[in-house]
Scaffold this active site. Sequence first.
Site, mmCIF file in Angstrom:
data_model
loop_
_atom_site.group_PDB
_atom_site.id
_atom_site.type_symbol
_atom_site.label_atom_id
_atom_site.label_comp_id
_atom_site.label_asym_id
_atom_site.label_seq_id
_atom_site.Cartn_x
_atom_site.Cartn_y
_atom_site.Cartn_z
ATOM 1 C CG HIS A 160 -1.833 -1.245 1.420
ATOM 2 N ND1 HIS A 160 -2.768 -1.592 0.756
ATOM 3 C CD2 HIS A 160 -1.248 -2.243 2.234
ATOM 4 C CE1 HIS A 160 -3.147 -2.948 1.212
ATOM 5 N NE2 HIS A 160 -2.276 -3.373 2.050
ATOM 6 C CB SER A 290 14.529 21.328 -13.946
ATOM 7 O OG SER A 290 13.509 22.195 -14.004
#
Length: 485
Positions: A160, A290
């Site tokens: 999970h 970036s």
Amino acid sequence: MATPGAEEDPLARYRSPLVSRYASAEMGFNFSERKKFGTWRRLWLYLAQAEKSLGLPITDEQIQEMEANLDNIDFKMAAEEEKKLRHDVMAHVHTFAHCCPKAAAIIHLGATSCYVGDNTDLIVLRDGFNLLLPKLARVISRLADFAEKYADLPTLGFTHYQPAQLTTVGKRCCLWIQDLCMDLQNLERARDDLRFRGVKGTTGTQASFLQLFEGDHSKVEELDRLVTAKAGFKRSYMVTGQTYSRKVDIEVLSVLASLGASIHKICTDIRLLANLKEIEEPFEKDQIGSSAMPYKRNPMRSERCCSLARHLMTLVLDPLQTASVQWFERTLDDSANRRVCLAEAFLTADIILSTLQNISEGLVVYPKVIERRIRQELPFMATENLIMAMVKAGGNRQDCHEKIRVLSQQAAAVVKQEGGDNDFIARVRADPYFSPIHKQLESLLDPSSFTGRAPQQVAKFLKEEVRPALIPYQSKMGGKIELAL
């Protein structure tokens, strides 16, 4: 209104990035016009050769003329013929006949358009699988080497996406490998299940060929067998309409879509691990992550795989719908759709396999980061071990459980409310109650004692399942791959 100069400038027209930016030259050629129309001519040659061998009045000179012009394709003439005739097959019959005047009368004898169209598609699909399979095997091989190298390195497991019991870096990689091994098996099966459409005539009844051979059924069957063998297939479909069943396309794209799902899951895991700074894909010295944030190390290769894998997974919807609406012996609403989805599926699979190979050849592991994360979570996971050790030392199980519950809650508050490190073990060391096991704490907290049989599972899995599956591809493992973009 046309853009001025668009006809002369290739950059003024849209080009699929699957070909212009990403896919290999080999896969690009497999779905090229040259491969397609060259295969049409070979199929016409196979048909003429087989018909001649079974007694039709076809001469050696005609066969030789066809053989000499298999790749002598005047694409400009073919385009002009198609514009006039509005029929691609007949345009190429005329173009072939133009350079084979002696064989003109027997080219396409008894055949329908799907003789060249569908049979070529089946050849291209088979050849596409033959290009993909070694690439998939190389990815599995690279990941197997990675799994073997890190078979013993403990890492925090997640269920999970919440901390769970420990596993190892190599064992987690084996989860990826097992999915890809299933894909390898599925691609092999899909390729081997392909049959040739063969020589079936306009509605699949072989009526035109039965007429050519004056009602001799055995010769019609032998013609089908001969042409099928010449094309490199062991079997042809016994029953067809005008086309081979479009369910075949469903089977082909289903296994490719499943491969896409596997690669999406693998690359998503790598992206998550990159965020945790535990594992990173290759990052080149001059690579920019970036334009605005110089420090960024974005997992752009894995992101590309996920992006294209999504496209691959959706393409199977096309043949599903196409097969469902083929009326009786065939309708032509399959044609334009298949020109797009079949090629794009193989081109996309080719791209993501090459990219994943590049990723798997340069994965970087940061053991110290992994170790730090384990230290943050392991103390809580070790509580049962601490209880058992205390009981062996003469303690009471219930008293020990309550002590640990209180200390663990205090440590959890430090982590969650104050943003501090997990100090549970320090609290245990400071509590006189646990003095009987203070000397055992290091061994009780050894991460390798929490990974179960993970290292043994990796070794057994690679030896018994993975390496044997790669044996047919050993000669094609090749060197490292570099991405063009």
